[in-house]
Motif scaffolding. Structure first.
Motif: not given
Length: 319
Positions: A4-5, A43-45, A57-59, A122-127
């Motif tokens: 988490f950051f 923010q990155l989780v 990622l919400t950035a 943006n709010d990004l979901w990344v796999l």
């Protein structure tokens, strides 16, 4: 939650540098260009799911750039599957420039330079998926990069929904369960993109690509049949034996080599699954090899280690 950051805990002058370090550690080295470095908010989780990882990622607005210099020391192929949630993202790779809005997703190939950007928050979901997880089941996965896919219906919608649902469920899952969820996500991803005609026709005619896709699907469904003969495959797919072999010319593997590759990848998936309690001999037999010795010989030639060594290594990594 494995990482988490948030920039809210970081002094303003250090935010851009810390964000770049965190992003590069989560995915792979990237250069970042910030619109307002000192006031950037993000923010990155990240969650680990066996061989794959899921992150959110919400950035604020950003440009991410992967350059040829970054690739110099890279060995393992990696792919990123990104689902935007708030605003469009732009993606440029291999001379193809696309935009992906919310309600879609795209695939990025880490072994080729690219630019990825969003001009608004943006709010990004990344796999993040290792190339090996795709290569055994998706012919030339790079064909699926720089295309947008639907994330609001069908298999693509289920894939995106599961990404968003998982974080609330993961805290109660064991490492083995997480690994299985990771494999299911890859299954859904392949289901969502494998039949896309844009990718199927990128390397040849529509008819030829359709025949090859049908042949590959038939073979995957019958991998456990030890006596999987070319003439039976041709007859089942309604083509001649000569045309069957011709379909595989230019793909990098003969028909028999491709069948063996699919069996090896299937065995490796089973060996890497902590919930699979079958012996190596049983796995070899169930996936069409004559015996354990035959599997071991081809497995070591393909992956550089024995099946038992691979199983032990994956078991230790899951603990």
């Amino acid at each position: 939650m494995d990482a988490f950051f948030s920039t809210s805990d970081t002094p303003a002058p250090e935010r851009s540098r810390r964000w770049q370090d965190m992003v590069s550690a989560t995915y792979f080295p990237l250069d970042l260009r910030f619109r307002r470095p000192d006031t950037f908010s993000g923010q990155l989780v990240r969650w680990k799911l066996g061989q794959v990882s899921l992150s959110r990622l919400t950035a604020d607005a950003l440009l991410y750039r992967r350059t040829a210099q970054h690739l110099a020391c890279e060995r393992e192929e990696q792919y990123l599957v990104t689902v935007p949630g708030l605003s469009d993202v732009g993606f440029l790779q291999g001379g193809r420039d696309i935009r992906c809005p919310p309600g879609g997703f795209l695939i990025e190939r880490g072994h080729e330079p690219y630019e990825f950007s969003h001009g608004e928050a943006n709010d990004l979901w990344v796999l993040k998926v290792p190339g090996d997880a795709l290569l055994g089941r998706l012919r030339m996965p790079e064909r699926y990069c720089s295309l947008t896919f639907g994330a609001d219906s069908g298999a693509g919608g289920l894939f995106a929904d599961l990404l968003r649902l998982l974080p609330g469920r993961l805290p109660s899952m064991t490492a083995d369960e997480r690994s299985q969820v990771g494999r299911h996500l890859v299954d859904l991803l392949i289901m969502a993109v494998a039949g896309d005609e844009r990718a199927l026709t990128s390397g040849g005619t529509t008819v030829r690509a359709a025949h090859l896709a049908r042949v590959e699907a038939y073979i995957r469904a019958h991998l456990g049949t030890r006596d999987l003969r070319p003439d039976d495959i041709a007859a089942a797919c309604g083509i001649s034996l000569r045309y069957l072999h011709d379909l595989f010319r230019g793909t990098g593997e003969t028909l028999s080599e491709w069948i063996r590759s699919q069996r090896l990848f299937a065995c490796r998936d089973a060996l890497g699954n902590p919930a699979d309690r079958r012996s190596i001999a049983e796995i070899a037999y169930d996936w069409g090899f004559g015996d354990q010795a035959q599997l071991s010989r081809h497995f070591r030639a393909r992956f550089g280690e024995t099946p038992s060594d691979y199983r032990s290594r994956r078991s230790m990594a899951a603990r």
